[in-house]
Design an enzyme around this catalytic site. Structure first.
Site, PDB file in Angstrom:
ATOM      1  N   THR A   1      11.800  -7.061 -39.941  1.00  0.00           N
ATOM      2  CA  THR A   1      12.479  -7.873 -38.934  1.00  0.00           C
ATOM      3  C   THR A   1      13.970  -7.997 -39.211  1.00  0.00           C
ATOM      4  O   THR A   1      14.406  -7.933 -40.367  1.00  0.00           O
ATOM      5  CB  THR A   1      11.849  -9.281 -38.863  1.00  0.00           C
TER       6      THR A   1
ATOM      7  N   ASP B   1      11.423  -3.249 -29.868  1.00  0.00           N
ATOM      8  CA  ASP B   1      11.907  -3.465 -28.502  1.00  0.00           C
ATOM      9  C   ASP B   1      13.405  -3.234 -28.363  1.00  0.00           C
ATOM     10  O   ASP B   1      13.898  -3.048 -27.248  1.00  0.00           O
ATOM     11  CB  ASP B   1      11.579  -4.893 -28.053  1.00  0.00           C
TER      12      ASP B   1
ATOM     13  N   ASP C   1       8.548  -4.078 -35.629  1.00  0.00           N
ATOM     14  CA  ASP C   1       9.465  -5.199 -35.484  1.00  0.00           C
ATOM     15  C   ASP C   1       8.600  -6.431 -35.189  1.00  0.00           C
ATOM     16  O   ASP C   1       7.431  -6.306 -34.822  1.00  0.00           O
ATOM     17  CB  ASP C   1      10.427  -4.902 -34.334  1.00  0.00           C
TER      18      ASP C   1
ATOM     19  N   ASP D   1       9.909  -9.924 -33.473  1.00  0.00           N
ATOM     20  CA  ASP D   1      10.253 -10.663 -32.259  1.00  0.00           C
ATOM     21  C   ASP D   1      10.310  -9.751 -31.041  1.00  0.00           C
ATOM     22  O   ASP D   1      11.038  -8.762 -31.020  1.00  0.00           O
ATOM     23  CB  ASP D   1      11.584 -11.396 -32.448  1.00  0.00           C
TER      24      ASP D   1
END
Length: 236
Positions: free
Chosen positions: A138, A191, A70, A72
């Site tokens: 993303t 995350d 990922d 961000d």
């Protein structure tokens, strides 16, 4: 992941409402602990922690594979980008996240204000040394430019760089799953809760990178809420 910048009052409300909840599409199976809780109370015994060194040892002798990241709050601390976007495009709300002009700014130049996460530097260096193929997937909305691809390549010194894949987001499905499956990715680092579930749906292992406590994306998720492995010292 997608970002939301909240006021202090809203943060408190979200913390109270969401502390026990995982992604609404997939109920949690374990207790889970936010980065804030781990910083305040330490690492509990029931959290399945793993280090980069552990992964390196575990993968030793195995043939090269495809791994995914990922962006961000996993590869980059990009809260400055989203904070700026909110101030410029919708200071009194979050409509900027549906504004293509914001995404074009974010994807086509503003990422120069995003800081690389130390854990991503360590992971990418380890995987490149093994000869693994690295992909970035993303949940952002895409733009007609390749600035973020070039920025990630330069920042993490990636030898064989693939174009960033913009999966977008959905309230109904896990949009990253088809990309993880298509490229036969074996490990996907992220995350957000959706990163872990997307990986599992595609037959890969989702490993949790802890979201920084000061990230603009709130509420901070519960690390380990699906029993997934969580990377040590990955909040920065």
């Amino acid at each position: 992941m997608r970002h939301t910048v909240l006021t202090t009052a809203a943060l408190i409300t979200c913390a109270l409402v969401n502390t026990a909840h995982a992604d609404p599409k997939t109920p949690g199976t374990h207790t889970g602990y936010s980065t804030v809780e781990l910083l305040n109370k330490g690492i509990p015994n029931d959290l399945n922690m793993v280090s980069v060194a552990d992964l390196k040892k575990e993968l030793a002798g195995k043939p090269p594979m495809a791994v995914g990241f990922d962006i961000d709050d996993t590869s980059l601390f990009s809260s400055p980008v989203f904070y700026r976007g909110k101030q410029e495009f919708s200071p009194n709300g979050y409509s900027y996240l549906k504004n293509q002009k914001f995404w074009d700014k974010a994807n086509c130049g503003w990422d120069k204000f995003s800081m690389p996460k130390h854990i991503a530097e360590q992971l990418i260096a380890m995987h490149q040394k093994r000869g693994d193929d690295i992909y970035f997937i993303t949940g952002r909305t895409g733009s007609k430019c390749n600035f973020t691809t070039k920025y990630l390549q330069k920042t993490f010194h990636i030898k064989n760089m693939h174009d960033v894949m913009f999966a977008g987001s959905s309230h109904d499905v896990y949009t990253k799953t088809p990309y993880i499956k298509k490229h036969d990715i074996k490990i996907y680092y992220g995350d957000a809760d959706g990163d872990i579930i997307s990986a599992r749906q595609a037959g890969a292992e989702g490993i949790r990178v802890m979201r920084a406590a000061n990230s603009s994306y709130k509420p901070v998720p519960k690390n380990g809420i699906y029993g997934e492995r969580v990377l040590k010292n990955s909040q920065y």
